[in-house]
Design an enzyme around this catalytic site. Structure first.
Site, PDB file in Angstrom:
ATOM      1  N   HIS A 140      -8.072  -0.706   8.909  1.00  0.00           N
ATOM      2  CA  HIS A 140      -7.164  -0.413   7.892  1.00  0.00           C
ATOM      3  C   HIS A 140      -7.394   1.137   7.838  1.00  0.00           C
ATOM      4  CE1 HIS A 140      -4.846  -0.964   4.248  1.00  0.00           C
ATOM      5  NE2 HIS A 140      -5.328   0.116   3.658  1.00  0.00           N
ATOM      6  N   ASN A 171      -1.284   5.056   5.174  1.00  0.00           N
ATOM      7  CA  ASN A 171      -1.929   4.356   6.343  1.00  0.00           C
ATOM      8  C   ASN A 171      -1.222   5.035   7.414  1.00  0.00           C
ATOM      9  OD1 ASN A 171      -1.484   2.116   4.061  1.00  0.00           O
ATOM     10  ND2 ASN A 171      -3.128   1.444   5.477  1.00  0.00           N
ATOM     11  N   CYS A 225      -3.688   5.618  -2.402  1.00  0.00           N
ATOM     12  CA  CYS A 225      -4.483   4.696  -3.265  1.00  0.00           C
ATOM     13  C   CYS A 225      -4.317   5.301  -4.531  1.00  0.00           C
ATOM     14  CB  CYS A 225      -5.523   4.315  -3.026  1.00  0.00           C
ATOM     15  SG  CYS A 225      -6.444   3.238  -4.116  1.00  0.00           S
ATOM     16  N   ASP A 235       0.902  -1.056   0.096  1.00  0.00           N
ATOM     17  CA  ASP A 235      -0.073   0.168  -0.057  1.00  0.00           C
ATOM     18  C   ASP A 235       0.923   1.325  -0.102  1.00  0.00           C
ATOM     19  OD1 ASP A 235      -2.182   1.543   0.177  1.00  0.00           O
ATOM     20  OD2 ASP A 235      -3.192   0.642   2.075  1.00  0.00           O
TER      21      ASP A 235
HETATM   22  P1  HMG Z   1      -9.525  -5.550 -16.177  1.00  0.00           P
HETATM   23  O1  HMG Z   1      -8.946  -4.889 -17.215  1.00  0.00           O
HETATM   24  O2  HMG Z   1     -11.013  -5.368 -16.036  1.00  0.00           O
HETATM   25  O3  HMG Z   1      -9.269  -7.291 -16.581  1.00  0.00           O
HETATM   26  O4  HMG Z   1      -8.492  -5.331 -14.901  1.00  0.00           O
HETATM   27  P2  HMG Z   1      -9.403  -8.205 -17.397  1.00  0.00           P
HETATM   28  O5  HMG Z   1      -9.557  -9.557 -17.064  1.00  0.00           O
HETATM   29  O6  HMG Z   1     -10.420  -7.605 -18.692  1.00  0.00           O
HETATM   30  O7  HMG Z   1      -7.593  -8.072 -18.246  1.00  0.00           O
HETATM   31  C1  HMG Z   1      -7.435  -7.145 -19.088  1.00  0.00           C
HETATM   32  C2  HMG Z   1      -5.768  -7.426 -19.094  1.00  0.00           C
HETATM   33  O8  HMG Z   1      -5.419  -7.414 -17.761  1.00  0.00           O
HETATM   34  C3  HMG Z   1      -5.444  -8.578 -19.592  1.00  0.00           C
HETATM   35  O9  HMG Z   1      -4.172  -8.408 -20.344  1.00  0.00           O
HETATM   36  C4  HMG Z   1      -5.104  -9.628 -18.502  1.00  0.00           C
HETATM   37  O10 HMG Z   1      -4.566 -10.589 -18.698  1.00  0.00           O
HETATM   38  C5  HMG Z   1      -4.637  -8.580 -17.513  1.00  0.00           C
HETATM   39  P3  HMG Z   1      -4.175  -8.140 -21.794  1.00  0.00           P
HETATM   40  O11 HMG Z   1      -4.957  -9.160 -22.621  1.00  0.00           O
HETATM   41  O12 HMG Z   1      -4.741  -6.574 -21.977  1.00  0.00           O
HETATM   42  O13 HMG Z   1      -2.566  -7.808 -22.023  1.00  0.00           O
HETATM   43  N1  HMG Z   1      -4.621  -9.267 -16.191  1.00  0.00           N
HETATM   44  C6  HMG Z   1      -3.866  -9.166 -15.470  1.00  0.00           C
HETATM   45  N2  HMG Z   1      -2.524  -8.890 -15.391  1.00  0.00           N
HETATM   46  C7  HMG Z   1      -2.002  -9.182 -14.321  1.00  0.00           C
HETATM   47  N3  HMG Z   1      -2.374  -9.680 -13.081  1.00  0.00           N
HETATM   48  C8  HMG Z   1      -3.804  -9.915 -13.186  1.00  0.00           C
HETATM   49  C9  HMG Z   1      -4.553  -9.551 -14.044  1.00  0.00           C
HETATM   50  N4  HMG Z   1      -5.777  -9.780 -14.304  1.00  0.00           N
HETATM   51  C10 HMG Z   1      -6.141  -9.454 -15.490  1.00  0.00           C
HETATM   52  N5  HMG Z   1      -4.093 -10.197 -11.673  1.00  0.00           N
HETATM   53  C11 HMG Z   1      -7.781  -5.951 -12.845  1.00  0.00           C
HETATM   54  C12 HMG Z   1      -8.929  -6.099 -13.713  1.00  0.00           C
HETATM   55  C13 HMG Z   1      -8.236  -6.319 -11.386  1.00  0.00           C
HETATM   56  C14 HMG Z   1      -6.513  -6.926 -13.039  1.00  0.00           C
HETATM   57  C15 HMG Z   1      -7.380  -4.464 -12.958  1.00  0.00           C
HETATM   58  O14 HMG Z   1      -8.394  -3.672 -12.578  1.00  0.00           O
HETATM   59  C16 HMG Z   1      -6.306  -4.117 -11.599  1.00  0.00           C
HETATM   60  O15 HMG Z   1      -5.008  -4.509 -11.729  1.00  0.00           O
HETATM   61  N6  HMG Z   1      -6.304  -2.999 -10.840  1.00  0.00           N
HETATM   62  C17 HMG Z   1      -5.627  -2.674  -9.917  1.00  0.00           C
HETATM   63  C18 HMG Z   1      -6.049  -2.554  -8.484  1.00  0.00           C
HETATM   64  C19 HMG Z   1      -5.202  -2.157  -7.626  1.00  0.00           C
HETATM   65  O16 HMG Z   1      -4.157  -2.802  -7.437  1.00  0.00           O
HETATM   66  N7  HMG Z   1      -5.559  -1.215  -6.723  1.00  0.00           N
HETATM   67  C20 HMG Z   1      -4.709  -0.668  -5.521  1.00  0.00           C
HETATM   68  C21 HMG Z   1      -4.725  -1.786  -4.401  1.00  0.00           C
HETATM   69  S1  HMG Z   1      -6.561  -1.820  -3.815  1.00  0.00           S
HETATM   70  C22 HMG Z   1      -6.199  -0.624  -2.313  1.00  0.00           C
HETATM   71  O17 HMG Z   1      -4.961  -0.172  -2.366  1.00  0.00           O
HETATM   72  C23 HMG Z   1      -6.969  -0.542  -1.303  1.00  0.00           C
HETATM   73  C24 HMG Z   1      -6.583  -1.197   0.133  1.00  0.00           C
HETATM   74  O18 HMG Z   1      -5.421  -0.818   0.402  1.00  0.00           O
HETATM   75  C25 HMG Z   1      -7.887  -1.182   1.273  1.00  0.00           C
HETATM   76  C26 HMG Z   1      -8.086   0.525   1.381  1.00  0.00           C
HETATM   77  O19 HMG Z   1      -7.241   1.278   1.659  1.00  0.00           O
HETATM   78  O20 HMG Z   1      -9.243   0.552   1.088  1.00  0.00           O
HETATM   79  C27 HMG Z   1      -6.581  -2.750   0.013  1.00  0.00           C
HETATM   80 MG    MG Z   2      -5.114   0.901   1.742  1.00  0.00          MG
END
Ligand code: HMG
Ligand code: MG
Length: 307
Positions: free
Chosen positions: A205, A247, A238, A14
């Protein structure tokens, strides 16, 4: 008897996911190592998400391969879907975290699908994790407010948290993603959630955008929570919540918890060194008030000695 509190250090994930400059995998690995040496037992190390969405986490395989795994230390990673889970498993992950939101708009911005679709994507992750004996933690974002929709209804948070528990999360971490909560709004949310998921399965969190994270931890501790997420030096933000800061700083969390008689197993002085080191490595001032105070005290003591 002293109360034991579990700290999940999320700095390497994060904390660094939003960093614009490239942070080399070697720096991330050195950070993780220093955190383990300081006594952190749960260190979230990276995310198996799309490198197009979060470029800073594109080195996830390198980070996993470079880990010097200490016995008794967990190194969880984020996995938004089965593709991410399979990649994490191939790199030796033994614990993963799925992440949902209590706000539809945030769900769309963060993971490109609705809340219901995100839950559907998690089902095969839970099935595969169960087959591989991998523990799954769950996050709910926007538990107090959403950057796009404003305040979140506590009942909505309770619905999503319960769903994650039913699917098999051993713990649900409640994310105040934009750090807007106060003990008032956080307690209203916790009351609604704890009516559906017992407190021993909940973690706090809290991001610190408004400077309320320590107060929110304290209120949650008094409510009964015994697990909190934090980020060394208060690193982070984020990518899908503009303006939100990191955080609660782990140093501030530990100082608070030790001060109220809880036990964490973390060596605060070693942690302060770790926070000072990563802040200097990425060229950012530490956000931890406690670290700044302790470093100033050390400097004053050294000056006195040299006189
Ligand atoms: P998408 O575009 O909807 O997915 O993304 P898709 O299934 O249609 O696939 C599109 C492309 O992504 C394809 O590649 C897939 O292979 C690839 P392409 O054919 O275009 O070359 N793909 C992936 N690549 C690597 N790893 C994967 C993966 N899945 C599909 N797992 C997806 C959906 C979720 C992947 C995208 O939206 C994403 O990566 N989002 C990032 C989200 C993120 O990391 N956010 C920050 C963390 S959450 C946070 O910080 C909050 C938290 O701290 C709590 C809080 O504070 O509230 C936890
Ligand atoms: Mg967070």
């Amino acid at each position: 008897m002293m109360e034991r509190v579990r700290i999940v250090e999320v700095g390497p994930r994060d904390g660094l996911q939003n960093e614009k400059q490239v942070v080399p995998a070697a720096t991330k690995l050195a950070l993780i190592e220093r955190l383990a040496v300081a006594g952190l037992r749960d260190i979230e190390v990276t995310s198996f998400v799309s490198p197009k969405w979060v470029p800073q986490m594109a080195d996830q395989a390198e980070v996993m391969r470079g880990l010097r795994r200490h016995p008794g230390v967990n190194y969880p990673v984020l996995t938004p879907n089965l593709k991410g889970f399979e990649a994490a498993l191939a790199e030796g992950a033994t614990e993963v975290a799925v992440f949902a939101s209590a706000s539809e708009s945030f769900s769309q911005k963060n993971i490109n699908c609705s809340i219901a679709e995100s839950i559907d994507r998690f089902v095969p992750v839970f099935e595969a994790a169960s087959r591989a004996s991998v523990k799954v933690r769950g996050y709910v974002s926007c538990v107090v407010a959403c950057p796009y929709e404003g305040p979140t209804a506590p009942a909505k948070v309770a619905d999503v948290a319960l769903r994650l528990r039913e699917l098999g999360c051993y713990e649900v971490s409640l994310g105040d993603t934009i750090g807007a909560g106060t003990p008032g709004s956080v307690l209203r949310m916790l009351e609604a959630v704890a009516a559906r998921v017992s407190v021993e399965h909940l973690a706090g969190h809290y991001h610190d955008t408004y400077g309320m994270a320590v107060a929110n931890v304290h209120a949650s501790y008094r409510f009964g929570l015994r697990a909190f997420d934090s980020s060394v030096a208060g690193l982070g933000g984020c990518p899908y919540a503009k303006g939100a800061t990191g955080n609660v700083a782990t140093e501030d969390l530990i100082y608070l918890l030790h001060g109220i008689g809880a036990e964490t197993g973390v060596d605060l002085e070693a942690l302060v060194d770790c926070g000072a080191w990563i802040s200097s490595a990425i060229g950012r001032p530490s956000q931890s008030r406690v670290a700044r105070a302790l470093l100033a005290r050390r400097a004053a003591a050294e000056e006195k000695q040299s006189c």
